[in-house]
Design an enzyme around this catalytic site. Structure first.
Site, PDB file in Angstrom:
ATOM      1  N   HIS A  85       0.825  -1.050  -0.006  1.00 28.93           N
ATOM      2  CA  HIS A  85       0.107   0.044   0.066  1.00 28.93           C
ATOM      3  C   HIS A  85       0.698   1.241  -0.072  1.00 28.93           C
ATOM      4  CE1 HIS A  85      -3.499  -2.626   0.848  1.00 28.93           C
ATOM      5  NE2 HIS A  85      -2.996  -3.108   1.920  1.00 28.93           N
ATOM      6  N   HIS A 111       5.517   6.719   6.813  1.00 27.59           N
ATOM      7  CA  HIS A 111       5.078   6.392   5.293  1.00 27.59           C
ATOM      8  C   HIS A 111       4.720   7.435   4.610  1.00 27.59           C
ATOM      9  CE1 HIS A 111       1.407   6.309   7.405  1.00 27.59           C
ATOM     10  NE2 HIS A 111       0.782   6.591   6.383  1.00 27.59           N
ATOM     11  N   HIS A 113       2.231   8.807   0.933  1.00 27.03           N
ATOM     12  CA  HIS A 113       0.983   8.792   0.176  1.00 27.03           C
ATOM     13  C   HIS A 113       1.394   9.757  -1.189  1.00 27.03           C
ATOM     14  CE1 HIS A 113      -1.676   6.923   3.177  1.00 27.03           C
ATOM     15  NE2 HIS A 113      -1.173   7.542   4.190  1.00 27.03           N
ATOM     16  N   HIS A 138       3.843  10.845   6.411  1.00 30.52           N
ATOM     17  CA  HIS A 138       3.015  10.771   7.840  1.00 30.52           C
ATOM     18  C   HIS A 138       3.712  10.049   8.563  1.00 30.52           C
ATOM     19  CE1 HIS A 138      -1.252  10.550   5.918  1.00 30.52           C
ATOM     20  NE2 HIS A 138      -0.763  11.801   5.994  1.00 30.52           N
ATOM     21  N   THR A 220      -6.108   7.082   7.920  1.00 34.94           N
ATOM     22  CA  THR A 220      -6.509   6.983   6.557  1.00 34.94           C
ATOM     23  C   THR A 220      -6.696   5.835   5.689  1.00 34.94           C
ATOM     24  OG1 THR A 220      -4.484   7.661   5.494  1.00 34.94           O
ATOM     25  CG2 THR A 220      -5.794   9.590   6.248  1.00 34.94           C
ATOM     26  N   THR A 221      -6.445   4.850   6.405  1.00 30.98           N
ATOM     27  CA  THR A 221      -6.511   3.579   5.840  1.00 30.98           C
ATOM     28  C   THR A 221      -7.271   2.426   6.959  1.00 30.98           C
ATOM     29  OG1 THR A 221      -4.423   2.646   7.033  1.00 30.98           O
ATOM     30  CG2 THR A 221      -4.265   3.609   4.620  1.00 30.98           C
TER      31      THR A 221
END
Ligand code: NAG
Ligand code: NAG
Length: 301
Positions: A85, A111, A113, A138, A220-221
């Site tokens: 992801h 991580h 995005h 993040h 957010t996941t």
């Protein structure tokens, strides 16, 4: 047939566990519109990310700067993994963030995005006045009153995320990202990992970390747990377009397709309030231009 009940439970558990690795952003049966079917909290009223509308953000002069300790350059062993992801780096518990209210959080992982799919290149999760930035970092923390991330992740005051938006600059590469980006080739496939021998998180953040937007939201996941105190930095991280391109095109997902657009759409604010400790929020375009002219004058002088 008495034994079949626990067996059935086990089978269901297995199916569920298998399912939980199948969520996606845009493809398949469990794309983001369908997350709430498997993860009901994803359909909640305090979800993240959100659009940060500067006109509606409330200035709160009592919000102090975050105290980031242990974020400076450090040697050690920091695992970095492609989890299908995103790209994620495990962080040492010596990294701490203390919020204005005195709550201390311990770093767990960071991580990214990003975007990169076809003509749409931007992939930040939070947007500013509807503008999506090129990427977002993040840094996930848990409340130090809990023994571990695993325990804190289901507590109502369990988590905090420090976020920064990434923007493209024309002024050469951000050398604080060179090491990280050079190693992305080593974790091209999901499940692949490697170990970084040094980290310098403070320098991977914007130069000014004093000012932020703050609100209460969620992961957010999936499972989208609504226990995250968000701190989104007002200033941005500059990366060169070549660095952005490498971030967007180096790793693949579970279907062996280049991992693009791993961001969630913005969620309704509902009756939440976003606060800031910066009295005059910068106009994004002006901020960029003024830096550009400042850098130009440095180059010319
Ligand atoms: C910041 O936090 C660290 C560790 O949590 C602490 O040792 C230090 O005194 C704090 N600094 C300030 C200025 O409060
Ligand atoms: C992905 O590609 C690699 C390398 O070509 C291959 O070894 C692997 O089996 C592929 N995985 C899937 C799920 O197609």
């Amino acid at each position: 047939m008495r034994a079949s009940a626990p067996l059935l439970a086990l089978l269901l558990l297995g199916a569920r566990a298998q399912h939980s690795s199948e969520w996606t952003y845009s493809e398949g049966a469990l794309d983001e519109a369908h997350w709430p079917r498997e993860y009901p909290t994803c359909g909640g009223t305090r979800q993240s990310p959100i659009d940060l509308q500067r006109r509606k953000v409330q200035y709160n002069p009592s919000l102090k700067a975050l105290n980031l300790s242990g974020y400076e350059v450090q040697a050690g062993e920091f695992p970095m993994v492609n989890n299908g992801h995103t790209v994620q780096i495990s962080l040492p518990p010596s990294m701490r963030m203390t919020a204005s209210d005195g709550t201390q959080y311990i770093a767990e992982q960071l991580h990214f995005h990003w975007g990169g799919a076809s003509s749409e290149i931007s992939g930040s999760e939070h947007t500013i006045d509807g503008i999506r930035f090129v990427a977002e970092i993040h840094i996930v923390h848990y409340n130090s009153k809990y023994k571990s991330y695993d325990i804190a992740q289901s507590e109502p005051d369990g988590l905090a995320v420090l976020a920064a938006l990434v923007e493209v600059t024309d002024f050469g590469e951000n050398t604080y990202y060179s090491n990280f980006i050079a190693h992305l080739n080593n974790i091209r496939y999901p499940g692949q990992s490697m170990v970084l021998s040094g980290l310098d998180i403070l320098d991977m953040l914007p130069e000014n970390v004093h000012h932020y937007y703050s609100y209460r939201g969620s992961l957010t996941t999936p499972p989208c747990t609504e226990n995250v105190h968000w701190f989104v930095l007002v200033r941005h991280v500059p990366l060169s377009s070549a660095q952005i391109w490498k971030l967007e095109n180096s790793v693949v997902d579970h279907q062996n397709k280049t991992l693009h657009n791993d961001y969630r759409r913005t969620q309704p604010l509902n009756n939440r309030v976003v606060e800031t400790n910066l009295i005059n929020l910068p106009n994004q375009v002006l901020a960029r231009d003024s830096r550009r002219s400042k850098m130009l004058s440095n180059i010319l002088s």
